[in-house]
Design a protein around this motif. Sequence first.
Motif, PDB file in Angstrom:
ATOM      1  N   PRO A 106       0.790  -1.237   0.000  1.00  8.92           N
ATOM      2  CA  PRO A 106       0.000   0.000   0.000  1.00  8.92           C
ATOM      3  C   PRO A 106       0.811   1.270   0.000  1.00  8.92           C
ATOM      4  O   PRO A 106       0.264   2.344  -0.179  1.00  8.92           O
ATOM      5  CB  PRO A 106      -0.816  -0.127   1.292  1.00  8.92           C
ATOM      6  N   ARG A 107       2.138   1.177   0.235  1.00 10.36           N
ATOM      7  CA  ARG A 107       2.928   2.401   0.296  1.00 10.36           C
ATOM      8  C   ARG A 107       3.612   2.739  -1.029  1.00 10.36           C
ATOM      9  O   ARG A 107       4.272   3.753  -1.144  1.00 10.36           O
ATOM     10  CB  ARG A 107       3.973   2.295   1.398  1.00 10.36           C
ATOM     11  N   PHE A 140       3.045   6.173  -2.829  1.00 11.41           N
ATOM     12  CA  PHE A 140       2.228   6.945  -1.908  1.00 11.41           C
ATOM     13  C   PHE A 140       2.975   8.124  -1.318  1.00 11.41           C
ATOM     14  O   PHE A 140       2.435   8.846  -0.515  1.00 11.41           O
ATOM     15  CB  PHE A 140       1.724   6.031  -0.787  1.00 11.41           C
ATOM     16  N   SER A 151      -6.623   3.959  -7.296  1.00 12.40           N
ATOM     17  CA  SER A 151      -5.630   3.147  -7.986  1.00 12.40           C
ATOM     18  C   SER A 151      -6.339   2.304  -9.041  1.00 12.40           C
ATOM     19  O   SER A 151      -7.547   2.051  -8.960  1.00 12.40           O
ATOM     20  CB  SER A 151      -4.897   2.242  -6.996  1.00 12.40           C
ATOM     21  N   GLU A 168      -5.859  -2.142  -4.030  1.00 14.75           N
ATOM     22  CA  GLU A 168      -4.849  -1.166  -3.648  1.00 14.75           C
ATOM     23  C   GLU A 168      -5.482   0.110  -3.108  1.00 14.75           C
ATOM     24  O   GLU A 168      -4.985   0.712  -2.154  1.00 14.75           O
ATOM     25  CB  GLU A 168      -3.957  -0.855  -4.850  1.00 14.75           C
ATOM     26  N   ARG A 201      -4.753   1.805   0.557  1.00 11.47           N
ATOM     27  CA  ARG A 201      -4.240   3.153   0.740  1.00 11.47           C
ATOM     28  C   ARG A 201      -4.989   3.885   1.850  1.00 11.47           C
ATOM     29  O   ARG A 201      -4.393   4.629   2.626  1.00 11.47           O
ATOM     30  CB  ARG A 201      -4.342   3.935  -0.572  1.00 11.47           C
TER      31      ARG A 201
END
Length: 355
Positions: free
Chosen positions: A29-30, A33, A118, A123, A127
Amino acid sequence: MLGVQDNEALIPLGKDRNVNGYDPEASNPRVRFNSAISTENPSIQKNDVDDLESSKQLLQEDVISPGNLQHIPKDAQKPGVVTLLYGPPGSGKSHLARTIANENESTLFSICSSDFVSKCPVESEKRVVEVFKTSREKAPSLIFVDEIDSLCGHCGEGNESEARIKTELLVQMQGIGQNTGVRVIAATNKPYALDQAVRNLFDTRINVRLPDLEARLRALKAYLGGAPHELSGGDFEDFARQLEGFSYVDIAACVKEVLAEVTQVAKRAEFFIPVYGDDDGDLAVCNWIPCRSEEPGALRRTMNELAMEGFASRIVAPAVLRMDLQDVIARHSPSVSVEELEQYERFSEEFGKQG
């Protein structure tokens, strides 16, 4: 005005897929980001938000200040943790959230709804989880979600990714407790577009209105800053009245345009007059102001010629005159219609707490 961003919690990862089709974006998830989450420690002073004082007071009461009233149950005195700011574009909602984060000494997570989106629906959901997880790690913190209506519209609207985001946002906001040190402020220009379940989740809904007369007056002076002008106090008051219905963004656009126009005067000028400092007669320490050929002391020069002579940093734009700003304002209209303003007032009557 904001401080240096703190992205220490965000781990930059590679963008490449491996030969087996592994997609890092779908598994972590990063990924990507760093730009989606902006963790900031705002440095905003009280005077920067005097124009938003009524809305700010409501936020102080409902987001920060704990109650201590006798004969009132303590649960009823707890500050709200999820707040909605609604109002026309350019009314100062984002700035207000940053100010509250600053005064509460909180780390600010400033996020636009599009940052959650996304191509991979899973995803998008991750986030949202990551934002709330990181905010708890950096508590006290404030999550500011802009344009929340684009993700939390009425049921049946949007794609699978947006549906997952809305569902996860609801879950995460419902899970915020009084003792987590996390607050959420969301903003929208379209409050009626919000899904009912999302709207009802907000402890407080505050109408952030357009600037009033005094606020417009202060905004005009602030946007002009140190630019030379020949405007009197009466001129500022007159223009502030003429700008009724204008947002902060509208007022800034007017000032930006008039400053651009006087800059063009300097660029087109064929005569400049040197204004000396302490050392009279020394061209190296004077400022150059565009002027008419008949003015005493006028020298035939162009801006390019002065720049070539090494005076580029000493060229001063002519002062803004009353007629300059008057002409610009006459060409502009408020970006928000009366009908739109009436909609915000109706929403306040139905669902909001007056700001």
